[in-house]
Design an enzyme around this catalytic site. Structure first.
Site, PDB file in Angstrom:
ATOM      1  N   ASP A   1       1.199 -23.319  14.357  1.00 18.26           N
ATOM      2  CA  ASP A   1       2.290 -22.594  13.715  1.00 18.26           C
ATOM      3  C   ASP A   1       3.401 -23.528  13.224  1.00 18.26           C
ATOM      4  O   ASP A   1       4.019 -23.265  12.202  1.00 18.26           O
ATOM      5  CB  ASP A   1       2.873 -21.567  14.713  1.00 18.26           C
ATOM      6  CG  ASP A   1       3.829 -20.597  14.044  1.00 18.26           C
ATOM      7  OD1 ASP A   1       3.496 -20.104  12.946  1.00 18.26           O
ATOM      8  OD2 ASP A   1       4.912 -20.331  14.605  1.00 18.26           O
TER       9      ASP A   1
ATOM     10  N   HIS B   1       8.391 -23.878   3.687  1.00 20.37           N
ATOM     11  CA  HIS B   1       9.771 -23.612   3.249  1.00 20.37           C
ATOM     12  C   HIS B   1      10.761 -24.658   3.767  1.00 20.37           C
ATOM     13  O   HIS B   1      11.869 -24.769   3.261  1.00 20.37           O
ATOM     14  CB  HIS B   1      10.208 -22.185   3.603  1.00 20.37           C
ATOM     15  CG  HIS B   1      10.480 -21.972   5.054  1.00 20.37           C
ATOM     16  ND1 HIS B   1       9.509 -21.622   5.945  1.00 20.37           N
ATOM     17  CD2 HIS B   1      11.624 -22.073   5.770  1.00 20.37           C
ATOM     18  CE1 HIS B   1      10.036 -21.519   7.141  1.00 20.37           C
ATOM     19  NE2 HIS B   1      11.318 -21.788   7.069  1.00 20.37           N
TER      20      HIS B   1
ATOM     21  N   LYS C   1       2.350 -20.133   4.451  1.00 18.44           N
ATOM     22  CA  LYS C   1       1.604 -20.667   5.578  1.00 18.44           C
ATOM     23  C   LYS C   1       1.216 -19.492   6.486  1.00 18.44           C
ATOM     24  O   LYS C   1       1.876 -18.445   6.413  1.00 18.44           O
ATOM     25  CB  LYS C   1       2.429 -21.701   6.335  1.00 18.44           C
ATOM     26  CG  LYS C   1       3.605 -21.062   7.097  1.00 18.44           C
ATOM     27  CD  LYS C   1       3.989 -21.799   8.327  1.00 18.44           C
ATOM     28  CE  LYS C   1       4.650 -20.867   9.308  1.00 18.44           C
ATOM     29  NZ  LYS C   1       5.194 -21.377  10.486  1.00 18.44           N
TER      30      LYS C   1
ATOM     31  N   LYS D   1       9.351 -22.470  21.731  1.00 14.69           N
ATOM     32  CA  LYS D   1      10.031 -21.170  21.703  1.00 14.69           C
ATOM     33  C   LYS D   1      10.798 -20.978  23.003  1.00 14.69           C
ATOM     34  O   LYS D   1      10.466 -21.608  24.013  1.00 14.69           O
ATOM     35  CB  LYS D   1       8.994 -20.051  21.569  1.00 14.69           C
ATOM     36  CG  LYS D   1       8.375 -19.982  20.194  1.00 14.69           C
ATOM     37  CD  LYS D   1       7.670 -18.667  19.997  1.00 14.69           C
ATOM     38  CE  LYS D   1       7.331 -18.466  18.538  1.00 14.69           C
ATOM     39  NZ  LYS D   1       8.493 -18.305  17.672  1.00 14.69           N
TER      40      LYS D   1
ATOM     41  N   HIS E   1       5.420 -27.766   9.458  1.00 15.82           N
ATOM     42  CA  HIS E   1       6.825 -28.180   9.376  1.00 15.82           C
ATOM     43  C   HIS E   1       7.077 -29.566   9.994  1.00 15.82           C
ATOM     44  O   HIS E   1       7.719 -30.421   9.394  1.00 15.82           O
ATOM     45  CB  HIS E   1       7.731 -27.167  10.069  1.00 15.82           C
ATOM     46  CG  HIS E   1       7.587 -25.773   9.557  1.00 15.82           C
ATOM     47  ND1 HIS E   1       7.421 -25.483   8.225  1.00 15.82           N
ATOM     48  CD2 HIS E   1       7.591 -24.581  10.191  1.00 15.82           C
ATOM     49  CE1 HIS E   1       7.325 -24.166   8.075  1.00 15.82           C
ATOM     50  NE2 HIS E   1       7.421 -23.601   9.259  1.00 15.82           N
TER      51      HIS E   1
ATOM     52  N   ARG F   1       0.818  -1.221   0.000  1.00 13.90           N
ATOM     53  CA  ARG F   1       0.000   0.000   0.000  1.00 13.90           C
ATOM     54  C   ARG F   1       0.850   1.269   0.000  1.00 13.90           C
ATOM     55  O   ARG F   1       0.416   2.311  -0.461  1.00 13.90           O
ATOM     56  CB  ARG F   1      -0.900   0.037   1.236  1.00 13.90           C
ATOM     57  CG  ARG F   1      -2.186  -0.690   1.064  1.00 13.90           C
ATOM     58  CD  ARG F   1      -2.909  -0.771   2.370  1.00 13.90           C
ATOM     59  NE  ARG F   1      -2.045  -1.339   3.414  1.00 13.90           N
ATOM     60  CZ  ARG F   1      -2.462  -1.744   4.603  1.00 13.90           C
ATOM     61  NH1 ARG F   1      -3.723  -1.645   4.910  1.00 13.90           N
ATOM     62  NH2 ARG F   1      -1.624  -2.255   5.476  1.00 13.90           N
TER      63      ARG F   1
ATOM     64  N   GLU G   1      13.455 -23.435  18.994  1.00 12.08           N
ATOM     65  CA  GLU G   1      13.821 -22.043  18.719  1.00 12.08           C
ATOM     66  C   GLU G   1      14.304 -21.391  20.006  1.00 12.08           C
ATOM     67  O   GLU G   1      13.757 -21.670  21.083  1.00 12.08           O
ATOM     68  CB  GLU G   1      12.606 -21.254  18.223  1.00 12.08           C
ATOM     69  CG  GLU G   1      12.037 -21.711  16.913  1.00 12.08           C
ATOM     70  CD  GLU G   1      10.816 -20.875  16.545  1.00 12.08           C
ATOM     71  OE1 GLU G   1      10.991 -19.917  15.785  1.00 12.08           O
ATOM     72  OE2 GLU G   1       9.724 -21.165  17.023  1.00 12.08           O
TER      73      GLU G   1
HETATM   74  P1  NAP Z   1       4.331  -8.265   6.965  1.00  9.61           P
HETATM   75  O1  NAP Z   1       5.728  -7.885   7.285  1.00  9.61           O
HETATM   76  O2  NAP Z   1       3.229  -7.793   7.876  1.00  9.61           O
HETATM   77  O3  NAP Z   1       4.012  -7.740   5.485  1.00  9.61           O
HETATM   78  C1  NAP Z   1       2.707  -7.639   4.967  1.00  9.61           C
HETATM   79  C2  NAP Z   1       2.778  -7.016   3.576  1.00  9.61           C
HETATM   80  O4  NAP Z   1       1.454  -6.934   3.047  1.00  9.61           O
HETATM   81  C3  NAP Z   1       3.349  -5.611   3.573  1.00  9.61           C
HETATM   82  O5  NAP Z   1       4.142  -5.450   2.418  1.00  9.61           O
HETATM   83  C4  NAP Z   1       2.098  -4.734   3.476  1.00  9.61           C
HETATM   84  O6  NAP Z   1       2.447  -3.514   2.891  1.00  9.61           O
HETATM   85  C5  NAP Z   1       1.230  -5.589   2.556  1.00  9.61           C
HETATM   86  N1  NAP Z   1      -0.196  -5.281   2.670  1.00  9.61           N
HETATM   87  C6  NAP Z   1      -0.984  -5.395   3.767  1.00  9.61           C
HETATM   88  N2  NAP Z   1      -2.251  -4.994   3.477  1.00  9.61           N
HETATM   89  C7  NAP Z   1      -2.249  -4.622   2.166  1.00  9.61           C
HETATM   90  C8  NAP Z   1      -3.245  -4.112   1.282  1.00  9.61           C
HETATM   91  N3  NAP Z   1      -4.503  -3.926   1.673  1.00  9.61           N
HETATM   92  N4  NAP Z   1      -2.890  -3.830   0.021  1.00  9.61           N
HETATM   93  C9  NAP Z   1      -1.613  -4.014  -0.403  1.00  9.61           C
HETATM   94  N5  NAP Z   1      -0.637  -4.512   0.379  1.00  9.61           N
HETATM   95  C10 NAP Z   1      -0.941  -4.802   1.653  1.00  9.61           C
HETATM   96  O7  NAP Z   1       4.142  -9.821   6.831  1.00  9.61           O
HETATM   97  P2  NAP Z   1       5.311 -10.934   6.618  1.00  9.61           P
HETATM   98  O8  NAP Z   1       5.951 -11.230   7.919  1.00  9.61           O
HETATM   99  O9  NAP Z   1       6.163 -10.550   5.473  1.00  9.61           O
HETATM  100  O10 NAP Z   1       4.440 -12.244   6.260  1.00  9.61           O
HETATM  101  C11 NAP Z   1       3.826 -12.416   5.007  1.00  9.61           C
HETATM  102  C12 NAP Z   1       3.195 -13.802   4.946  1.00  9.61           C
HETATM  103  O11 NAP Z   1       4.207 -14.774   5.065  1.00  9.61           O
HETATM  104  C13 NAP Z   1       2.195 -14.106   6.069  1.00  9.61           C
HETATM  105  O12 NAP Z   1       1.195 -14.946   5.550  1.00  9.61           O
HETATM  106  C14 NAP Z   1       3.028 -14.859   7.088  1.00  9.61           C
HETATM  107  O13 NAP Z   1       2.225 -15.710   7.885  1.00  9.61           O
HETATM  108  C15 NAP Z   1       3.937 -15.643   6.152  1.00  9.61           C
HETATM  109  N6  NAP Z   1       5.221 -16.040   6.746  1.00  9.61           N
HETATM  110  C16 NAP Z   1       6.099 -15.082   7.165  1.00  9.61           C
HETATM  111  C17 NAP Z   1       7.322 -15.469   7.693  1.00  9.61           C
HETATM  112  C18 NAP Z   1       8.350 -14.449   8.137  1.00  9.61           C
HETATM  113  O14 NAP Z   1       9.440 -14.866   8.526  1.00  9.61           O
HETATM  114  N7  NAP Z   1       8.055 -13.174   8.095  1.00  9.61           N
HETATM  115  C19 NAP Z   1       7.647 -16.837   7.781  1.00  9.61           C
HETATM  116  C20 NAP Z   1       6.735 -17.777   7.324  1.00  9.61           C
HETATM  117  C21 NAP Z   1       5.523 -17.362   6.799  1.00  9.61           C
HETATM  118  P3  NAP Z   1       1.801  -2.110   3.333  1.00  9.61           P
HETATM  119  O15 NAP Z   1       1.709  -2.085   4.811  1.00  9.61           O
HETATM  120  O16 NAP Z   1       2.666  -1.063   2.736  1.00  9.61           O
HETATM  121  O17 NAP Z   1       0.473  -2.139   2.665  1.00  9.61           O
END
Ligand code: NAP
Length: 489
Positions: free
Chosen positions: A237, A180, A150, A342, A242, A52, A218
């Site tokens: 989770d 992953h 996930k 954790k 996993h 966004r 972890e």
């Molecule tokens: P995050 O840091 O909260 O990122 C969310 C992203 O979505 C941001 O780029 C946000 O950008 C965008 N977004 C949210 N609402 C939006 C909207 N209405 N329109 C357009 N863009 C929007 O989340 P994350 O940690 O990267 O995780 C992403 C996914 O991967 C999740 O499903 C999570 O469960 C999974 N996951 C993450 C990890 C990890 O290590 N982080 C590991 C395994 C799985 P803006 O705020 O600029 O809109």
């Protein structure tokens, strides 16, 4: 419908929803950069990042450079970085507003024949909205794929609903559900070890294996993810995805080929053969824990319930141990001990396969079984623990390891799991991704456990941060005459 075996890399448009997010910056964009740096991406390959935030592409690139540089500083190369940036486009749109998909349409329209990957790296609550959004905007071509992070639902019902919504837009061959762990070299090596060597297959069964332990430990606590974690817990989770995926790769029958359909058929069979845990069986065969205060790696850790964003009376488990069994000829009676938590003593993901003791020992020593240890984190190592005579006059046996250290054995750098997974999605190779039936089977086994915990109001047992979990976890495994292998082998 079966897939073709041509997995060459065609020109692609990778549309990364959640392009400014943590996962994109820490894993997905670095993964694509490494592959670009090693000249493995076709020239016609674009990465379209969506979020966004109101940023120009140049501003996004600057933000990306700063963020990625801190994660991959050693491998950063200025000249390949510049050409990588040529692939990047940024679109600041709200994906909940249909009209805004038109901007994406304008970018994609000139290349209707390219492989299109819609990678959903956003909160799971947005998955269905994005699928409908790209479908209604007419962006889904025959050559399109969707990749999902996930967690896929929080129980069977919600997972079925998400899968149904996906199926309205994409056929199963277009859907890539990511775990992953399956992209990790050691996990793939587990398949190579089992099915590429004659040595292991004849003994990979109940007659020769006494028990198997899988640990995902972890050191990190809930950190800044309390909002997500307190609604989720370790069972949803880590165990549902996993841990069960590792169990499946260990327990599956040899597939008829390495073709994705053949591998997934065998994986699904294992999930369906998991002995159901229901009612009192749940109480006897599972342990639910939650960390209290303590010290991890010399640093003080606040109790889970006192962490920011966590309800003071939270029942959410940060630790789970389970004795799982598989109802099959190969595995009848062999316990699979699973645990994850954790704020534990160490960061370690490890599988230990304990073989049976020699039936009669002629040596004057306690009988200890041979072990195969497969460590996925922090290092990628496979060890076979055997016994040999130590040097000296006496016939005294000592345990020695036959080691395979991937860093020493192979010159190539250790890849991040997402490199392999992202390229497989572009190639159209589904082997390392979960079929909808796997997700259904996994939740069908997990749901009754969570329901029983709720029904009996099983409160998580406290454990000190920095320990290996609650004493009940050691007691669970001790009841089966086994013990967790906790020392570094
Ligand atoms: P995050 O840091 O909260 O990122 C969310 C992203 O979505 C941001 O780029 C946000 O950008 C965008 N977004 C949210 N609402 C939006 C909207 N209405 N329109 C357009 N863009 C929007 O989340 P994350 O940690 O990267 O995780 C992403 C996914 O991967 C999740 O499903 C999570 O469960 C999974 N996951 C993450 C990890 C990890 O290590 N982080 C590991 C395994 C799985 P803006 O705020 O600029 O809109």
């Amino acid at each position: 419908m079966s897939q073709s075996n041509d997995y060459s890399l065609a020109p692609f448009d990778l549309v990364l929803f959640g392009g400014t997010g943590d996962l994109a910056m820490r894993k997905l964009l670095p993964a694509m950069y490494f592959r670009h740096h090693e000249a493995q991406l076709p020239e016609d390959g674009r990465i379209i990042c969506i979020a966004r935030s109101d940023l120009s592409t140049e501003q996004f690139k600057a933000q990306m450079a700063e963020s990625i540089h801190s994660h991959i500083s050693k491998e950063f190369d200025e000249s390949s970085w510049a050409t990588f940036c040529d692939r990047i486009h940024y679109l600041g749109i709200d994906i909940t507003v249909q009209e805004q998909y038109e901007k994406l349409n304008q970018l994609l329209a000139p290349h209707p024949d390219r492989v299109r990957v819609f990678y959903l790296s956003t909160a799971p609550g947005l998955f269905s909205r994005i699928c409908r959004g790209v479908a209604d905007a007419g962006l889904v071509t025959d050559n399109s794929r969707v990749a999902l992070e996930k967690p896929l639902g929080r129980d069977l019902e919600s997972a079925v609903a998400i899968n149904d919504e996906l199926a309205d837009v994409f056929n199963e061959e277009q859907i890539y559900r990511i775990d992953h762990y399956l992209g990790k070299e050691t996990v793939q090596n587990l398949m190579a070890l089992r099915f590429g060597n004659y040595l292991f297959e004849p003994i990979w069964r109940r007659e020769h294996i006494s028990d198997i332990q899988i640990t995902i430990a972890e050191q990190l606590g809930v950190e800044s993810r309390a909002d997500y974690y307190d609604q989720t817990g370790a069972m949803r989770d880590m165990v549902q995805n996993h841990l069960l995926q590792l169990l499946v790769i260990l327990a599956m029958e040899p597939p008829v080929s390495i073709h994705p359909d053949a591998v997934r058929d065998e994986k699904i069979k294992v999930l369906r053969s998991l002995k159901p845990l229901v009612g009192r069986d749940v109480l006897d065969n599972t342990v639910r824990g939650q960390y209290s205060g303590g010290t991890v790696d010399g640093k003080p850790v606040t109790a889970y319930r006192e962490s920011k964003g966590v309800a003071p009376s939270s029942f959410t488990e940060t630790f789970v141990a389970i004795k799982a069994e598989i109802d099959s000829w190969r595995w009848q009676g062999v316990p699979f001990f699973l645990r994850t938590g954790k704020s534990l003593h160490e960061r370690r993901t490890e599988i230990v396969v304990n073989f049976r003791n020699v039936p009669h020992s002629i040596f004057d020593m306690p009988r200890v079984p041979n072990r195969l240890i497969i460590r996925l984190q922090p290092e990628e190592i496979i060890k076979l623990q055997i016994f040999a005579k130590g040097r000296g006059d006496e016939m005294r046996l000592q345990s020695v390891n036959l080691d395979l250290d991937f860093n020493e054995a192979f010159e190539k750098r250790q890849m991040i799991a997402y490199e392999r997974l992202l390229l497989d999605i572009i190639r159209g190779n589904q082997t390392l991704f979960n079929h909808r039936d796997e997700v259904t089977a996994a939740w069908s086994w997990i749901d009754p456990i969570i329901e029983t915990w709720d029904q009996y109001q099983v409160e998580p047992t406290p454990y000190a941060a920095g320990s290996w979990g609650p004493p009940a976890s050691s007691a669970l495994i001790a009841r089966n005459n086994c013990g967790w292998i906790e020392e570094c082998l």
